[in-house]
Design a protein around this motif. Sequence first.
Motif, short mmCIF file in Angstrom:
data_model
loop_
_atom_site.label_atom_id
_atom_site.label_comp_id
_atom_site.label_asym_id
_atom_site.label_seq_id
_atom_site.Cartn_x
_atom_site.Cartn_y
_atom_site.Cartn_z
N LEU A 39 87.57 28.49 79.98
CA LEU A 39 86.88 27.47 79.17
C LEU A 39 87.55 26.11 79.29
O LEU A 39 86.88 25.08 79.29
N ARG A 40 88.85 26.08 79.41
CA ARG A 40 89.55 24.81 79.63
C ARG A 40 89.19 24.23 81.00
O ARG A 40 89.03 23.01 81.14
N ALA A 41 89.06 25.10 81.99
CA ALA A 41 88.67 24.63 83.32
C ALA A 41 87.24 24.08 83.30
O ALA A 41 86.95 23.07 83.96
N LEU A 42 86.35 24.71 82.54
CA LEU A 42 85.00 24.18 82.39
C LEU A 42 85.02 22.84 81.67
O LEU A 42 84.28 21.92 82.04
N ALA A 43 85.85 22.72 80.64
CA ALA A 43 85.95 21.45 79.91
C ALA A 43 86.39 20.33 80.84
O ALA A 43 85.91 19.19 80.73
N ALA A 44 87.29 20.64 81.76
CA ALA A 44 87.75 19.63 82.72
C ALA A 44 86.62 19.19 83.65
O ALA A 44 86.67 18.10 84.23
N LYS A 45 85.58 20.01 83.78
CA LYS A 45 84.41 19.67 84.58
C LYS A 45 83.30 19.05 83.73
O LYS A 45 82.19 18.83 84.20
N GLY A 46 83.60 18.79 82.44
CA GLY A 46 82.63 18.17 81.56
C GLY A 46 81.66 19.13 80.91
O GLY A 46 80.62 18.71 80.38
N ILE A 47 81.98 20.42 80.91
CA ILE A 47 81.12 21.44 80.31
C ILE A 47 81.73 21.92 79.00
O ILE A 47 82.87 22.40 78.98
N GLY A 48 80.98 21.81 77.93
CA GLY A 48 81.45 22.25 76.63
C GLY A 48 81.23 23.74 76.43
O GLY A 48 80.36 24.36 77.06
N SER A 49 82.01 24.33 75.53
CA SER A 49 81.87 25.76 75.27
C SER A 49 82.35 26.07 73.87
O SER A 49 83.07 25.29 73.23
N VAL A 50 81.95 27.25 73.39
CA VAL A 50 82.45 27.78 72.13
C VAL A 50 82.91 29.21 72.36
O VAL A 50 82.32 29.95 73.15
N LEU A 51 83.99 29.57 71.69
CA LEU A 51 84.51 30.94 71.71
C LEU A 51 84.48 31.45 70.28
O LEU A 51 85.38 31.18 69.49
N PRO A 52 83.41 32.16 69.90
CA PRO A 52 83.23 32.55 68.50
C PRO A 52 83.83 33.91 68.18
O PRO A 52 84.00 34.78 69.05
N ASP A 53 84.18 34.08 66.91
CA ASP A 53 84.37 35.41 66.36
C ASP A 53 83.00 35.93 65.97
O ASP A 53 82.14 35.17 65.52
N PHE A 54 82.80 37.22 66.11
CA PHE A 54 81.59 37.88 65.64
C PHE A 54 81.98 38.84 64.51
O PHE A 54 83.17 39.16 64.36
N PRO A 55 81.04 39.28 63.70
CA PRO A 55 81.39 40.15 62.58
C PRO A 55 82.21 41.36 63.04
O PRO A 55 81.79 42.11 63.92
#
Length: 235
Positions: free
Chosen positions: A59-75
């Motif tokens: 996800l950090r590598a994607l952010a460096a390419k200008g792509i946002g992301s979320v890493l959620p907790d699920f129930p």
Amino acid sequence: MTGGLASTGMTGLRFDTYDWNGGSEAMLRFGPDTGPIVIAALPLFEEANRTRQFLVTILRALAAKGIGSVLPDFPGTGESIVVTCEARLHDQREAYTALAQQLGSRTYAISIRSGALLDTQATLAGRWQLAPQTGAELLRDLERTRNAATRTTPAADREYAGNILCSDMLADLREATAYAGEGPMRIARLDTDPRPADVAHPGSPLWRRSEPGNDIVFAQRLAIDIAQCMASCES
């Protein structure tokens, strides 16, 4: 989105929350808030601990390419207020779907292993899966781990690798499969895995290790693959 943002002091990483029918869950945000965005799903249970650092590196590598992301907790996962023994797959899928709806139409899924079981009800612009599992395959892995552990320490009837799972969750998983409907989908596997895939990469099966680990070169290679997949969907 609901919930306030709190900076960690690390560029591009923020804490946030999202709502679903059963309450509110935490998530991490990486990269920009505009443009296409990725929902990242860790594997369920112990494999989540083994692969979290690896997925964060992606996800950090994607952010460096200008792509946002979320890493959620699920129930029932991560820091969720729902305890593991009360978790149900249909609740996790419902929470995933609610998050995808809140993020909008340019939302993509990336998942590792059994994380591919969570996005089946969501409307998404595309899906990218690394070594996806069925629920039955996950249960077989849990059973093998349980049998190895109980040679020295007896476990409770529904205890698997330290997780107490309710009988309903076990029933959910026995029939669970990854999304097989319409829309862009890319399946990636290790080059040592003979099963069908759209692409095979050299890398480490971190989910098999006894301790959490990382493979930065592999993560960066996968981030390139994900970004190219998203670009083809956006064009």
